[in-house]
Motif scaffolding. Structure first.
Motif, PDB file in Angstrom:
ATOM      1  N   ARG A 129     -41.393-146.952  28.324  1.00 37.05           N
ATOM      2  CA  ARG A 129     -41.232-146.427  29.907  1.00 37.05           C
ATOM      3  C   ARG A 129     -41.351-147.818  30.845  1.00 37.05           C
ATOM      4  O   ARG A 129     -40.719-147.848  31.577  1.00 37.05           O
ATOM      5  CB  ARG A 129     -42.136-145.504  30.119  1.00 37.05           C
ATOM      6  CG  ARG A 129     -42.149-144.904  31.544  1.00 37.05           C
ATOM      7  CD  ARG A 129     -42.885-143.601  31.826  1.00 37.05           C
ATOM      8  NE  ARG A 129     -41.720-142.407  31.379  1.00 37.05           N
ATOM      9  CZ  ARG A 129     -41.875-141.076  31.766  1.00 37.05           C
ATOM     10  NH1 ARG A 129     -42.893-140.882  32.316  1.00 37.05           N
ATOM     11  NH2 ARG A 129     -40.967-140.250  31.578  1.00 37.05           N
ATOM     12  N   TRP A 165     -29.953-135.067  30.190  1.00 37.18           N
ATOM     13  CA  TRP A 165     -30.485-135.531  29.013  1.00 37.18           C
ATOM     14  C   TRP A 165     -29.538-136.299  28.151  1.00 37.18           C
ATOM     15  O   TRP A 165     -29.621-137.143  27.452  1.00 37.18           O
ATOM     16  CB  TRP A 165     -31.075-134.546  28.021  1.00 37.18           C
ATOM     17  CG  TRP A 165     -31.704-134.697  26.970  1.00 37.18           C
ATOM     18  CD1 TRP A 165     -33.093-135.080  26.848  1.00 37.18           C
ATOM     19  CD2 TRP A 165     -31.530-134.783  25.624  1.00 37.18           C
ATOM     20  NE1 TRP A 165     -33.622-135.280  25.439  1.00 37.18           N
ATOM     21  CE2 TRP A 165     -32.581-135.352  24.615  1.00 37.18           C
ATOM     22  CE3 TRP A 165     -30.101-134.852  25.080  1.00 37.18           C
ATOM     23  CZ2 TRP A 165     -32.370-135.441  23.286  1.00 37.18           C
ATOM     24  CZ3 TRP A 165     -29.984-134.843  23.743  1.00 37.18           C
ATOM     25  CH2 TRP A 165     -31.017-135.326  22.884  1.00 37.18           C
ATOM     26  N   ASP A 218     -42.126-137.017  36.643  1.00 35.25           N
ATOM     27  CA  ASP A 218     -43.413-136.885  36.001  1.00 35.25           C
ATOM     28  C   ASP A 218     -44.520-137.023  36.654  1.00 35.25           C
ATOM     29  O   ASP A 218     -45.534-136.458  36.428  1.00 35.25           O
ATOM     30  CB  ASP A 218     -43.297-137.910  34.561  1.00 35.25           C
ATOM     31  CG  ASP A 218     -42.631-137.384  33.501  1.00 35.25           C
ATOM     32  OD1 ASP A 218     -41.960-136.189  33.472  1.00 35.25           O
ATOM     33  OD2 ASP A 218     -42.304-137.886  32.589  1.00 35.25           O
ATOM     34  N   TYR A 219     -44.496-137.977  37.646  1.00 37.79           N
ATOM     35  CA  TYR A 219     -45.808-138.554  38.301  1.00 37.79           C
ATOM     36  C   TYR A 219     -45.891-138.270  39.761  1.00 37.79           C
ATOM     37  O   TYR A 219     -46.941-138.201  40.442  1.00 37.79           O
ATOM     38  CB  TYR A 219     -45.981-139.879  38.258  1.00 37.79           C
ATOM     39  CG  TYR A 219     -45.935-140.544  36.625  1.00 37.79           C
ATOM     40  CD1 TYR A 219     -46.708-139.785  35.762  1.00 37.79           C
ATOM     41  CD2 TYR A 219     -45.306-141.682  36.217  1.00 37.79           C
ATOM     42  CE1 TYR A 219     -46.743-140.141  34.352  1.00 37.79           C
ATOM     43  CE2 TYR A 219     -45.216-141.879  34.964  1.00 37.79           C
ATOM     44  CZ  TYR A 219     -46.021-141.297  34.261  1.00 37.79           C
ATOM     45  OH  TYR A 219     -45.899-141.742  32.780  1.00 37.79           O
ATOM     46  N   LEU A 267     -32.733-143.239  19.731  1.00 35.20           N
ATOM     47  CA  LEU A 267     -31.405-142.451  19.371  1.00 35.20           C
ATOM     48  C   LEU A 267     -31.552-141.946  17.894  1.00 35.20           C
ATOM     49  O   LEU A 267     -31.006-140.974  17.581  1.00 35.20           O
ATOM     50  CB  LEU A 267     -30.421-143.596  19.786  1.00 35.20           C
ATOM     51  CG  LEU A 267     -29.916-143.808  21.236  1.00 35.20           C
ATOM     52  CD1 LEU A 267     -28.842-144.870  21.389  1.00 35.20           C
ATOM     53  CD2 LEU A 267     -29.439-142.549  21.680  1.00 35.20           C
ATOM     54  N   ALA A 303     -35.200-152.009  35.323  1.00 32.29           N
ATOM     55  CA  ALA A 303     -34.571-151.316  36.410  1.00 32.29           C
ATOM     56  C   ALA A 303     -34.827-152.304  37.717  1.00 32.29           C
ATOM     57  O   ALA A 303     -33.987-152.409  38.660  1.00 32.29           O
ATOM     58  CB  ALA A 303     -35.191-150.139  36.649  1.00 32.29           C
ATOM     59  N   ARG A 352     -42.128-106.530  40.528  1.00 31.96           N
ATOM     60  CA  ARG A 352     -42.305-106.778  41.975  1.00 31.96           C
ATOM     61  C   ARG A 352     -40.991-107.629  42.584  1.00 31.96           C
ATOM     62  O   ARG A 352     -40.900-107.564  43.818  1.00 31.96           O
ATOM     63  CB  ARG A 352     -43.463-107.818  42.263  1.00 31.96           C
ATOM     64  CG  ARG A 352     -44.622-106.553  42.738  1.00 31.96           C
ATOM     65  CD  ARG A 352     -45.754-107.477  43.282  1.00 31.96           C
ATOM     66  NE  ARG A 352     -46.602-107.686  42.268  1.00 31.96           N
ATOM     67  CZ  ARG A 352     -46.806-108.999  41.794  1.00 31.96           C
ATOM     68  NH1 ARG A 352     -46.587-109.983  42.182  1.00 31.96           N
ATOM     69  NH2 ARG A 352     -47.917-109.074  40.753  1.00 31.96           N
ATOM     70  N   ARG A 382     -28.790-140.136  26.869  1.00 30.76           N
ATOM     71  CA  ARG A 382     -28.288-140.765  25.500  1.00 30.76           C
ATOM     72  C   ARG A 382     -26.931-141.558  25.535  1.00 30.76           C
ATOM     73  O   ARG A 382     -26.883-142.608  24.748  1.00 30.76           O
ATOM     74  CB  ARG A 382     -28.324-139.593  24.643  1.00 30.76           C
ATOM     75  CG  ARG A 382     -29.761-139.284  23.915  1.00 30.76           C
ATOM     76  CD  ARG A 382     -30.555-138.464  24.624  1.00 30.76           C
ATOM     77  NE  ARG A 382     -31.752-138.649  24.427  1.00 30.76           N
ATOM     78  CZ  ARG A 382     -32.959-138.567  25.317  1.00 30.76           C
ATOM     79  NH1 ARG A 382     -32.739-138.430  26.555  1.00 30.76           N
ATOM     80  NH2 ARG A 382     -34.399-138.547  24.848  1.00 30.76           N
ATOM     81  N   LEU A 419     -35.503-143.720  36.105  1.00 28.68           N
ATOM     82  CA  LEU A 419     -36.375-143.900  37.016  1.00 28.68           C
ATOM     83  C   LEU A 419     -36.661-142.469  37.697  1.00 28.68           C
ATOM     84  O   LEU A 419     -37.806-142.020  37.912  1.00 28.68           O
ATOM     85  CB  LEU A 419     -36.097-144.792  38.316  1.00 28.68           C
ATOM     86  CG  LEU A 419     -36.091-146.168  37.827  1.00 28.68           C
ATOM     87  CD1 LEU A 419     -35.674-147.066  39.126  1.00 28.68           C
ATOM     88  CD2 LEU A 419     -37.554-146.566  37.675  1.00 28.68           C
ATOM     89  N   VAL A 458     -36.737-139.692  35.776  1.00 26.22           N
ATOM     90  CA  VAL A 458     -37.611-138.946  34.955  1.00 26.22           C
ATOM     91  C   VAL A 458     -39.180-139.510  35.338  1.00 26.22           C
ATOM     92  O   VAL A 458     -40.096-138.724  35.208  1.00 26.22           O
ATOM     93  CB  VAL A 458     -37.414-139.313  33.636  1.00 26.22           C
ATOM     94  CG1 VAL A 458     -38.334-138.628  32.716  1.00 26.22           C
ATOM     95  CG2 VAL A 458     -35.966-138.649  33.299  1.00 26.22           C
ATOM     96  N   VAL A 459     -39.166-140.766  35.556  1.00 21.65           N
ATOM     97  CA  VAL A 459     -40.736-141.226  35.864  1.00 21.65           C
ATOM     98  C   VAL A 459     -41.243-140.518  37.098  1.00 21.65           C
ATOM     99  O   VAL A 459     -42.364-140.115  37.161  1.00 21.65           O
ATOM    100  CB  VAL A 459     -40.655-142.797  35.939  1.00 21.65           C
ATOM    101  CG1 VAL A 459     -41.847-143.456  36.392  1.00 21.65           C
ATOM    102  CG2 VAL A 459     -40.071-143.129  34.567  1.00 21.65           C
ATOM    103  N   HIS A 492     -27.960-145.676  34.197  1.00 26.17           N
ATOM    104  CA  HIS A 492     -28.984-145.593  33.195  1.00 26.17           C
ATOM    105  C   HIS A 492     -30.477-145.486  33.885  1.00 26.17           C
ATOM    106  O   HIS A 492     -31.272-144.976  33.707  1.00 26.17           O
ATOM    107  CB  HIS A 492     -28.759-146.464  32.106  1.00 26.17           C
ATOM    108  CG  HIS A 492     -29.790-146.192  31.127  1.00 26.17           C
ATOM    109  ND1 HIS A 492     -29.672-145.429  30.056  1.00 26.17           N
ATOM    110  CD2 HIS A 492     -30.997-146.893  30.749  1.00 26.17           C
ATOM    111  CE1 HIS A 492     -30.650-145.433  28.976  1.00 26.17           C
ATOM    112  NE2 HIS A 492     -31.439-146.373  29.610  1.00 26.17           N
ATOM    113  N   ALA A 493     -30.689-146.549  34.716  1.00 23.37           N
ATOM    114  CA  ALA A 493     -31.735-146.944  35.301  1.00 23.37           C
ATOM    115  C   ALA A 493     -32.280-146.000  36.332  1.00 23.37           C
ATOM    116  O   ALA A 493     -33.255-145.630  36.248  1.00 23.37           O
ATOM    117  CB  ALA A 493     -31.744-148.454  36.122  1.00 23.37           C
TER     118      ALA A 493
END
Lengths: 130, 132
Positions: free
Chosen positions: A29, B28, B95-96, A90, A36, B6, B32, B89, B91-92, B84-85
């Motif tokens: 990650r 997802w 997550d946070y 993968l 990036a 309800r 890939r 990013l 997802v990151v 892709h980047a």
């Protein structure tokens, strides 16, 4: 009616002993974020290449300073590491190497291959050229 | 069951197509597919680019980009790479960053920034290729 009780949270990262598996996961990650951040620099390089040579040469002069070369070395390693662990991801998604023994084996292979490629490329492109 | 009663929505309506995040399958699969494509698409242009940069610099790089094949490789790398980047990013961030406002603002900057940078890089490559 009972008030909402806060849901229990699973224990976080610092509770666990660091292992190859978890460390390689978080580094996948981190290198992804690093790469990036490298993409805009690549675009800047292309934009300057589309311009005149004196401005381009100034950029290359900055790229040959030690901090920039270190950043380039870091990006080179991040590139090969993310490439190797990405292929590993993968393969996992396809259902291979999921036994814990294979996870460690492919982990060591990814580390070795990415480090070897980084040393080779750093020798070829970074130090030799400058 | 009580909590379901309800709401006026039927249990089936609540469940159908709604995961915890209400989306994600295309994201997802996209992640890939782009990673698979990036194995050759990152290796070939980036490695050749660095080679040309170190063996001849400005002139050699521009000569290399005059070929439509090299230019195509670089442009494909930019388009798939930024896609892709941005996906990664995203997802990151998801997550946070849990504050909805900061999250949507950051995601907007990432997505729009990726689009703008990919376009700028593509136009620069085209300009060199066409010799303008």
């Amino acid at each position: 009616m009972a008030a909402h009780k806060p849901r229990p949270l699973s224990p976080h990262l610092q509770v666990y002993k660091p292992q190859l598996t978890s460390a390689m996961s978080i580094f996948h990650r981190i290198t992804g974020i690093g790469l990036a951040l490298g993409l805009p620099v690549f675009v800047l390089w292309l934009l300057l290449l589309a311009g005149d040579q004196p401005t381009y040469d100034k950029f290359i002069k900055i790229a040959h300073t030690l901090p920039a070369q270190l950043a380039l070395l870091g990006w080179t390693w991040a590139f090969f590491y993310h490439l190797c662990t990405g292929i590993r991801h993968l393969l996992w998604d396809a259902g291979h190497f999921l036994k814990i023994k294979d996870v460690y084996k492919t982990g060591y292979i990814a580390l070795a291959v990415s480090t070897a490629l980084t040393v080779y490329v750093a020798y070829q492109y970074l130090w030799v050229a400058s | 069951m009580k909590s379901v009663m309800r709401s006026l929505r039927s249990p089936l309506g609540r469940v159908r197509g709604l995961g915890s995040a209400h989306a994600g399958t295309e994201h997802w699969i996209g992640q890939r597919l782009t990673s698979l494509a990036l194995i050759p698409l990152s290796l070939y242009p980036v490695v050749t680019f660095f080679l040309a940069a170190n063996h001849g610099g400005y002139g050699a790089l521009r000569d290399w980009l005059h070929s439509p094949i090299s230019a195509t490789a670089v442009i494909l790398f930019l388009l798939v790479g930024f896609h892709h980047a941005a996906n990664g990013l995203q997802v990151v961030i998801e997550d946070y960053v849990h504050c909805e406002c900061a999250k949507s603002a950051t995601l907007f900057v990432i997505k729009f920034g990726s689009l703008a940078l990919a376009l700028a890089g593509t136009l620069a490559t085209l300009k060199i290729m066409l010799g303008a």
